[in-house]
Motif scaffolding. Structure first.
Motif, PDB file in Angstrom:
ATOM      1  N   GLY A 211       1.175  -0.593  -0.010  1.00  0.00           N
ATOM      2  CA  GLY A 211      -0.371  -0.149   0.086  1.00  0.00           C
ATOM      3  C   GLY A 211       0.773   1.397  -0.206  1.00  0.00           C
ATOM      4  O   GLY A 211       0.850   1.661   0.004  1.00  0.00           O
ATOM      5  N   LEU A 212       1.949   0.789   0.783  1.00  0.00           N
ATOM      6  CA  LEU A 212       2.848   2.531   0.715  1.00  0.00           C
ATOM      7  C   LEU A 212       3.703   2.502  -1.069  1.00  0.00           C
ATOM      8  O   LEU A 212       4.558   3.928  -1.071  1.00  0.00           O
ATOM      9  CB  LEU A 212       4.513   1.674   1.355  1.00  0.00           C
ATOM     10  CG  LEU A 212       4.048   1.548   2.873  1.00  0.00           C
ATOM     11  CD1 LEU A 212       5.429   1.592   3.670  1.00  0.00           C
ATOM     12  CD2 LEU A 212       3.484   3.627   3.280  1.00  0.00           C
ATOM     13  N   ALA A 213       3.403   1.986  -1.929  1.00  0.00           N
ATOM     14  CA  ALA A 213       3.906   1.846  -2.659  1.00  0.00           C
ATOM     15  C   ALA A 213       3.044   2.785  -3.922  1.00  0.00           C
ATOM     16  O   ALA A 213       2.257   2.254  -4.746  1.00  0.00           O
ATOM     17  CB  ALA A 213       3.981   0.117  -3.941  1.00  0.00           C
ATOM     18  N   SER A 214       3.091   4.444  -3.556  1.00  0.00           N
ATOM     19  CA  SER A 214       1.919   5.290  -3.811  1.00  0.00           C
ATOM     20  C   SER A 214       2.959   6.575  -3.753  1.00  0.00           C
ATOM     21  O   SER A 214       3.979   6.384  -2.717  1.00  0.00           O
ATOM     22  CB  SER A 214       0.973   5.029  -3.714  1.00  0.00           C
ATOM     23  OG  SER A 214       0.413   5.625  -2.116  1.00  0.00           O
ATOM     24  N   GLY A 215       2.538   7.271  -4.842  1.00  0.00           N
ATOM     25  CA  GLY A 215       3.457   9.329  -4.670  1.00  0.00           C
ATOM     26  C   GLY A 215       2.861   9.507  -3.064  1.00  0.00           C
ATOM     27  O   GLY A 215       2.207   9.568  -2.140  1.00  0.00           O
ATOM     28  N   GLY A 216       3.661   9.643  -2.377  1.00  0.00           N
ATOM     29  CA  GLY A 216       3.833  10.524  -1.194  1.00  0.00           C
ATOM     30  C   GLY A 216       4.316  10.309  -0.281  1.00  0.00           C
ATOM     31  O   GLY A 216       4.706  10.527   0.657  1.00  0.00           O
ATOM     32  N   CYS A 217       4.858   8.680  -0.087  1.00  0.00           N
ATOM     33  CA  CYS A 217       4.787   7.890   1.073  1.00  0.00           C
ATOM     34  C   CYS A 217       6.335   7.792   1.567  1.00  0.00           C
ATOM     35  O   CYS A 217       6.350   8.250   2.699  1.00  0.00           O
ATOM     36  CB  CYS A 217       4.701   6.228   0.950  1.00  0.00           C
ATOM     37  SG  CYS A 217       2.694   6.145   0.371  1.00  0.00           S
ATOM     38  N   GLY A 218       6.902   8.039   0.788  1.00  0.00           N
ATOM     39  CA  GLY A 218       8.521   8.335   1.406  1.00  0.00           C
ATOM     40  C   GLY A 218       8.327   9.468   1.762  1.00  0.00           C
ATOM     41  O   GLY A 218       9.801  10.028   2.897  1.00  0.00           O
ATOM     42  N   ASP A 219       7.407  11.298   1.522  1.00  0.00           N
ATOM     43  CA  ASP A 219       8.202  12.452   1.752  1.00  0.00           C
ATOM     44  C   ASP A 219       7.597  12.486   3.267  1.00  0.00           C
ATOM     45  O   ASP A 219       7.996  12.756   4.150  1.00  0.00           O
ATOM     46  CB  ASP A 219       7.082  13.096   0.595  1.00  0.00           C
ATOM     47  CG  ASP A 219       7.920  12.963  -0.738  1.00  0.00           C
ATOM     48  OD1 ASP A 219       8.728  12.528  -0.966  1.00  0.00           O
ATOM     49  OD2 ASP A 219       6.395  13.390  -1.439  1.00  0.00           O
ATOM     50  N   VAL A 220       6.205  11.545   3.644  1.00  0.00           N
ATOM     51  CA  VAL A 220       6.071  11.559   4.981  1.00  0.00           C
ATOM     52  C   VAL A 220       7.028  10.110   5.717  1.00  0.00           C
ATOM     53  O   VAL A 220       7.272  11.206   6.650  1.00  0.00           O
ATOM     54  CB  VAL A 220       4.386  10.515   5.073  1.00  0.00           C
ATOM     55  CG1 VAL A 220       4.082  10.108   6.817  1.00  0.00           C
ATOM     56  CG2 VAL A 220       3.699  11.161   3.809  1.00  0.00           C
ATOM     57  N   LEU A 221       7.504  10.054   5.210  1.00  0.00           N
ATOM     58  CA  LEU A 221       8.894   8.839   6.356  1.00  0.00           C
ATOM     59  C   LEU A 221       9.630  10.640   6.241  1.00  0.00           C
ATOM     60  O   LEU A 221      10.169  10.149   7.817  1.00  0.00           O
ATOM     61  CB  LEU A 221       9.661   7.579   5.400  1.00  0.00           C
ATOM     62  CG  LEU A 221      10.113   7.228   6.057  1.00  0.00           C
ATOM     63  CD1 LEU A 221       9.910   6.743   7.707  1.00  0.00           C
ATOM     64  CD2 LEU A 221      11.525   6.283   5.485  1.00  0.00           C
ATOM     65  N   SER A 222      10.576  11.379   4.971  1.00  0.00           N
ATOM     66  CA  SER A 222      11.428  12.253   5.466  1.00  0.00           C
ATOM     67  C   SER A 222      10.985  13.361   7.033  1.00  0.00           C
ATOM     68  O   SER A 222      11.413  13.497   7.375  1.00  0.00           O
ATOM     69  CB  SER A 222      12.332  12.503   4.299  1.00  0.00           C
ATOM     70  OG  SER A 222      11.011  13.217   4.090  1.00  0.00           O
ATOM     71  N   GLY A 223       9.421  13.580   6.656  1.00  0.00           N
ATOM     72  CA  GLY A 223       9.201  14.312   7.862  1.00  0.00           C
ATOM     73  C   GLY A 223       8.929  13.748   8.987  1.00  0.00           C
ATOM     74  O   GLY A 223       9.103  14.977  10.188  1.00  0.00           O
ATOM     75  N   ILE A 224       8.737  11.986   9.251  1.00  0.00           N
ATOM     76  CA  ILE A 224       8.389  11.952  10.620  1.00  0.00           C
ATOM     77  C   ILE A 224       9.929  11.790  10.955  1.00  0.00           C
ATOM     78  O   ILE A 224      10.952  12.306  12.448  1.00  0.00           O
ATOM     79  CB  ILE A 224       8.050  10.243  10.287  1.00  0.00           C
ATOM     80  CG1 ILE A 224       7.072  10.277  10.361  1.00  0.00           C
ATOM     81  CG2 ILE A 224       8.161   9.828  11.996  1.00  0.00           C
ATOM     82  CD1 ILE A 224       6.116   8.904   9.603  1.00  0.00           C
ATOM     83  N   ILE A 225      11.214  11.220  10.290  1.00  0.00           N
ATOM     84  CA  ILE A 225      12.419  11.673  10.758  1.00  0.00           C
ATOM     85  C   ILE A 225      13.062  13.100  11.181  1.00  0.00           C
ATOM     86  O   ILE A 225      13.742  12.919  12.316  1.00  0.00           O
ATOM     87  CB  ILE A 225      13.238  10.863   9.737  1.00  0.00           C
ATOM     88  CG1 ILE A 225      13.101   9.529   8.981  1.00  0.00           C
ATOM     89  CG2 ILE A 225      15.280  10.970   9.697  1.00  0.00           C
ATOM     90  CD1 ILE A 225      14.354   8.954   7.348  1.00  0.00           C
ATOM     91  N   GLY A 226      12.264  13.645  10.396  1.00  0.00           N
ATOM     92  CA  GLY A 226      12.817  15.072  11.327  1.00  0.00           C
ATOM     93  C   GLY A 226      12.599  15.526  12.237  1.00  0.00           C
ATOM     94  O   GLY A 226      13.157  15.952  13.448  1.00  0.00           O
ATOM     95  N   ALA A 227      11.150  15.146  12.455  1.00  0.00           N
ATOM     96  CA  ALA A 227      10.249  15.352  13.543  1.00  0.00           C
ATOM     97  C   ALA A 227      11.562  14.303  14.887  1.00  0.00           C
ATOM     98  O   ALA A 227      11.095  15.363  16.105  1.00  0.00           O
ATOM     99  CB  ALA A 227       9.230  14.863  13.896  1.00  0.00           C
ATOM    100  N   LEU A 228      11.326  13.514  14.555  1.00  0.00           N
ATOM    101  CA  LEU A 228      11.585  12.618  16.104  1.00  0.00           C
ATOM    102  C   LEU A 228      13.255  13.021  16.361  1.00  0.00           C
ATOM    103  O   LEU A 228      13.685  13.155  17.379  1.00  0.00           O
ATOM    104  CB  LEU A 228      11.631  11.340  15.443  1.00  0.00           C
ATOM    105  CG  LEU A 228      10.480  10.425  15.238  1.00  0.00           C
ATOM    106  CD1 LEU A 228      10.677   9.066  15.262  1.00  0.00           C
ATOM    107  CD2 LEU A 228       9.496  10.529  16.505  1.00  0.00           C
ATOM    108  N   ILE A 229      14.438  14.192  15.289  1.00  0.00           N
ATOM    109  CA  ILE A 229      15.335  14.338  15.611  1.00  0.00           C
ATOM    110  C   ILE A 229      14.752  15.660  16.268  1.00  0.00           C
ATOM    111  O   ILE A 229      15.779  15.748  17.362  1.00  0.00           O
ATOM    112  CB  ILE A 229      15.835  14.893  14.485  1.00  0.00           C
ATOM    113  CG1 ILE A 229      16.460  13.092  13.479  1.00  0.00           C
ATOM    114  CG2 ILE A 229      17.981  15.183  14.801  1.00  0.00           C
ATOM    115  CD1 ILE A 229      16.897  12.942  11.778  1.00  0.00           C
ATOM    116  N   ALA A 230      14.076  16.434  15.707  1.00  0.00           N
ATOM    117  CA  ALA A 230      13.746  17.575  16.482  1.00  0.00           C
ATOM    118  C   ALA A 230      13.865  17.396  17.839  1.00  0.00           C
ATOM    119  O   ALA A 230      13.812  18.172  18.939  1.00  0.00           O
ATOM    120  CB  ALA A 230      12.343  18.519  15.417  1.00  0.00           C
TER     121      ALA A 230
END
Ligand code: APR
Ligand code: MG
Length: 277
Positions: A211-230
């Motif tokens: 289900g993750l093989a659709s446009g934008g799912c990777g963009d969501v992942l990079s946002g989560i990583i940034g928030a957890l580092i923050a």
């Protein structure tokens, strides 16, 4: 290369990483993130990354994108701050200086606009997540840093290693280790059975679904990583926890069907998962 330790990670990894918020905490404690990208036609990529960042608990999120994209990016999401960038000027540098963590790449493009932002972010000494076209630009000007997380899909990994994508997929384990050796920091190789290499260990995360093989799912992942580092996790922990949250959210969202699942369907589940203590 010496054989690194291999560890399997899943839902149980989340406990103990994100403590419950202190009663007296304020937004400054949760970290400021600046998300940079969204050239013409790709505003949605930065919108998804920055909204994921908010839903993962970042205190304040600013988007730096094309000035024309402000309405699109703020539509139904007034919590996001916005700085329009035509040319990389002092205002843009001040938004980079403001943040604790930078996320560069979603929808960045490879034209002059994106390249100039790539160069500006490269001058910063902050922790950063590089995704999508930031990785394609990095493959043209390779360098090694300890302060970044790189999140290539197999195509981006192939460009970074100057091999073809079949070679990456043939031995994903070797590919992620080689990427980490060459580029430093933490490297996440996307796809079914995501791999994360921090130099000491390779983590295998058998989470998520097609289900993750659709446009934008990777963009969501990079946002989560940034928030957890923050929010204070080190780069390695933040990346592993983000992959688990993203994959678990996808598994919840897929209860309504993998086909037709959208990147934004992950948001309500991400919120629940970042509150796992
Ligand atoms: N099983 C588990 N996880 C999967 C699966 C699968 N079958 N398919 C995809 N995923 C996960 C990946 O591991 C990754 O986390 O979904 C995410 C997809 O990320 P990207 O490939 O970056 O996709 P996308 O968000 O659409 O990228 C947007 O940026 O990277 C560029 O070329 C890309 O232009 C595109 C844009
Ligand atoms: Mg992508």
């Amino acid at each position: 290369l010496p054989e690194p330790e291999v560890k399997r990670v899943g839902y149980e990894y989340l406990a103990g990483n994100l403590a419950a918020r202190a009663r007296d905490s304020h937004k400054g404690d949760s970290g400021r993130v600046t998300v940079i990208g969204g050239d013409y036609g790709m505003a949605g990529a930065v919108r998804l990354a920055s909204e994921a960042c908010l839903r993962s608990g970042a205190g304040l999120v600013t988007v730096v994108s094309r000035p024309e994209h402000q309405l699109t990016i703020n539509s139904n999401r007034p919590e996001l701050m916005f700085r329009g960038c035509e040319l990389v000027d002092m205002e843009v540098y001040s938004r980079l200086g403001w943040a604790k963590v930078l996320v560069l790449g979603p929808g960045l493009g490879k034209q002059d606009w994106g390249y100039n932002l790539f160069k500006a972010v490269g001058l910063s000494d902050k922790p950063m997540v590089l995704d999508a076209d930031a990785l394609n630009l990095l493959s043209q000007e390779p360098r090694r840093e300890t302060r970044w997380v790189l999140t290539p899909h197999p195509g981006e990994a192939a460009r970074l290693l100057a091999v073809d994508v079949e070679q990456v997929e043939q031995d994903r384990f070797a590919a992620v280790r080689e990427l980490q050796q060459r580029y430093g920091g933490v490297v996440l190789l996307k796809g079914a059975g995501t791999l994360i290499c921090d130099g000491d260990c390779v983590y295998v995360a058998p989470v998520g679904n097609p289900g993750l093989a659709s446009g934008g799912c990777g963009d969501v992942l990079s946002g989560i990583i940034g928030a957890l580092i923050a929010q204070g996790l080190d780069l390695s922990r933040a990346t592993i926890a983000a992959v688990v949250i993203h994959g678990e959210a996808a598994d919840k969202a897929a209860e309504d069907g993998e086909r037709g699942m959208l990147a934004s369907d992950l948001f309500p589940w991400i919120r629940r998962l970042v509150n796992t203590v």
